[in-house]
Design a protein around this motif. Sequence first.
Motif, short mmCIF file in Angstrom:
data_model
loop_
_atom_site.label_atom_id
_atom_site.label_comp_id
_atom_site.label_asym_id
_atom_site.label_seq_id
_atom_site.Cartn_x
_atom_site.Cartn_y
_atom_site.Cartn_z
N PRO A 58 0.80 -1.23 0.00
CA PRO A 58 0.00 0.00 0.00
C PRO A 58 0.83 1.29 0.00
O PRO A 58 1.84 1.38 0.70
N SER A 59 0.38 2.24 -0.80
CA SER A 59 0.96 3.60 -0.86
C SER A 59 2.46 3.57 -1.13
O SER A 59 3.27 4.16 -0.39
N THR A 60 2.86 2.87 -2.18
CA THR A 60 4.29 2.76 -2.50
C THR A 60 4.58 3.34 -3.89
O THR A 60 5.34 2.77 -4.66
N PRO A 103 -10.84 13.62 -4.33
CA PRO A 103 -9.53 13.23 -3.80
C PRO A 103 -8.71 12.56 -4.92
O PRO A 103 -9.28 12.03 -5.87
N ARG A 104 -7.40 12.59 -4.77
CA ARG A 104 -6.52 11.91 -5.73
C ARG A 104 -5.48 11.10 -4.97
O ARG A 104 -5.01 11.51 -3.91
N GLY A 105 -5.09 9.97 -5.55
CA GLY A 105 -4.09 9.14 -4.88
C GLY A 105 -2.94 8.79 -5.80
O GLY A 105 -3.08 8.74 -7.02
N SER A 109 -1.09 2.78 -6.09
CA SER A 109 -1.38 1.79 -5.04
C SER A 109 -1.72 2.41 -3.69
O SER A 109 -1.61 1.74 -2.66
N CYS A 110 -2.17 3.66 -3.69
CA CYS A 110 -2.43 4.31 -2.41
C CYS A 110 -3.83 4.01 -1.90
O CYS A 110 -4.80 4.02 -2.67
N ILE A 111 -3.92 3.75 -0.61
CA ILE A 111 -5.24 3.52 -0.01
C ILE A 111 -5.65 4.70 0.87
O ILE A 111 -6.66 4.65 1.55
N ILE A 112 -4.84 5.76 0.84
CA ILE A 112 -5.19 6.95 1.63
C ILE A 112 -5.75 8.05 0.72
O ILE A 112 -6.76 8.67 1.02
N SER A 113 -5.09 8.29 -0.40
CA SER A 113 -5.51 9.32 -1.37
C SER A 113 -5.64 10.70 -0.72
O SER A 113 -6.72 11.29 -0.68
N CYS A 114 -4.51 11.22 -0.25
CA CYS A 114 -4.53 12.54 0.40
C CYS A 114 -4.53 13.68 -0.63
O CYS A 114 -4.76 14.83 -0.26
N GLY A 115 -4.26 13.41 -1.90
CA GLY A 115 -4.22 14.46 -2.92
C GLY A 115 -5.60 15.09 -3.12
O GLY A 115 -6.62 14.42 -2.96
N ALA A 127 7.94 3.50 -0.06
CA ALA A 127 6.65 3.70 0.62
C ALA A 127 6.47 5.17 1.01
O ALA A 127 7.45 5.90 1.19
N CYS A 128 5.21 5.57 1.18
CA CYS A 128 4.89 6.94 1.56
C CYS A 128 5.01 7.09 3.08
O CYS A 128 4.62 6.19 3.84
N LEU A 129 5.49 8.25 3.50
CA LEU A 129 5.63 8.55 4.93
C LEU A 129 4.30 8.38 5.66
O LEU A 129 4.27 7.99 6.83
S1 SF4 Z 1 1.25 11.35 -0.83
FE1 SF4 Z 1 -0.93 10.94 -0.30
S2 SF4 Z 1 -1.79 10.07 -2.17
FE2 SF4 Z 1 0.46 9.88 -2.35
S3 SF4 Z 1 1.02 7.87 -1.51
FE3 SF4 Z 1 1.14 9.33 0.18
S4 SF4 Z 1 -0.89 9.24 1.16
FE4 SF4 Z 1 -1.09 8.36 -0.88
#
Ligand code: SF4
Length: 601
Positions: free
Chosen positions: A72-74, A284-286, A289-295, A493-495
């Motif tokens: 996830p989120s990589t 929202p945008r991700g 493979s992101c399951i958070i989509s903070c964009g 991976a994303c922070l």
């Molecule tokens: S920056 Fe946001 S959208 Fe991109 S991987 Fe991280 S949590 Fe997901």
Amino acid sequence: MNGWTGVILRVNLTTGEIKKEPTNLQNAKLFIGARGLASKMLCDEIDPKIDPLSPANKLIFAPGPLSGTMSPSTGRFDVVCKAPLTNLIAASSSGGSFGPELKFAGYDMVIIEGAAKKPVYLWINDDVVEIRDASSVWGKNVPDTTDELRAVTDEDAKLACIGPAGEKKVLFASIMNEMNRAAGRSGTGAVMGSKMLKAIVVVGTKAITVADPEAFEKAVMVARKKISEHPVGGTGLRVYGTDVLTNILNSVGSLPTRNFHDGYFANADKFGGETLTAKYLIRPRGCFSCIISCGRATKVTNPKYAGEGEGPEYESAWGFGSDCNIDDMDAITKANYICNELGLDTITMATTIACAMDLYESGYITTKDTGGLAIQFGNAETMVKLVEMTGNREGFGDQLAEGSFRLATRYGHVEFSMTTKMQEMPAYDPRGVQGIGLNFATSNCGAAHVRGYTISPEVLGVPFKVDQHDTKGKPELVITFQNLTAALDSTGACLFTTFGIGAEELAALLSSVTGIQYSVDDFMKAGDRIWNLERLFDLKSAITSKDDCLPERMMKEPIKTGPSKGDVSHVDKMMPEYYQLRGWDTKGIPTPEKLKDLSLA
Ligand code: SF4
């Protein structure tokens, strides 16, 4: 090899030579990938004393072993080089799909060497790699460049490029990918501009092999569940984006205001994530493979600042907001869009304008210097104009293009620059949150929140709550977060996955993908190794222990209002313990024993 592709692409723009070489497995084991492995390559290959904007600098684009997998989120990758803003090592992280696409094309990293004589772009179509003429897009902004290069290559190509700011070597120019994702900090875009490289365009169709699919699937399920069930990653960031932090940081008195004269802003809610969601959000945008989509895909309808794009992120909303004493969200969002289009780091751009406003109000800059512009705090219209001028190096924007340290030095008042190691501090007041101040002061790339995000425990209570005002235990906390982040960045991976998972889950993902067994200790030690490698580069390049500090204002000028009223930073008191726990001598130099233990000697 599993996880890693086993191939490094090396392109020399001076000679036109394109080479493929094997990834060194021993180094990959020790430095993982992305930030770690690319930093190892850079440190082995360049003299730390070189001019960052000379052809001797190298620019490395590096995804990690988890990039392109279903972990996830990589979707992250790092851009590594010697930075023009700081003269330090830069490892600037970006998201989107560009990093995974490089892996699908078959490469663990792309190393750009030398400099072209005329504008070029690199076209990577799996095994076929070409240096092509980019004169038709030189001078164009990021969206136009993206559209035009996709039209002549592949409509689905992933593309990292610079805008006019990178071409004009603005010292904090970013490299943009998929139009709105940025390797933002430290001026990587200026290095790309100095090489006359407008873009890298990539299409990849290969699969990434995983060593132990069963263990990997299990590790992915565990990670996905923990991230999606966590209130920060699974709800806060997903619903409101990173700008959810505006009201939170203001509520604890640590939202820097008016170039860090204060830590509280009465109208913060006007540019917070709740307002962004209610009035500007399209969807929202991700990243991959992101399951958070903070964009955040957003739109401004006010004709004065009308536009459509992505963001602002929290740090951008804060910088153009309270740090410039502005609460007009239309103007803030517009300034953010212009940064994305011209290819500018929003944090350094906004805080350099705040510094200029501070110098102006103090009488050290006058309208004679600014070409007639009155640049007081709170002047939203001028703020937006200055962003455009800086990206194009027009008028007073040419001075802002050097960042706040050089600007304030030019006018004889370096103390107005809110920087550590010449890079501007982001949106967390070190007087109100002691640990993040120590992190800023010791960060290897100059001030950066993404090097050791102690805001997590100090403010958000994740994974446990510590007192934000206390210094006790902070050196150990900062080191743990710095090492964890260095290792995590190196996986791809994303922070933000750390709002849910930690070293244990990341080590399990990495082990199952690569087939190399990383214990939690191995994983954390890799982070420590990467941190010390970066430190050695910086010591050889530009800094001494005297540079492990914060701006004088943080120690001498208490926060004036709000919940942290009266606070100053105690970074000096924490530094000896930080050095000792790091295994460094009193001058901040890693000891021979430490280097041997980390396999760096
Ligand atoms: S920056 Fe946001 S959208 Fe991109 S991987 Fe991280 S949590 Fe997901």
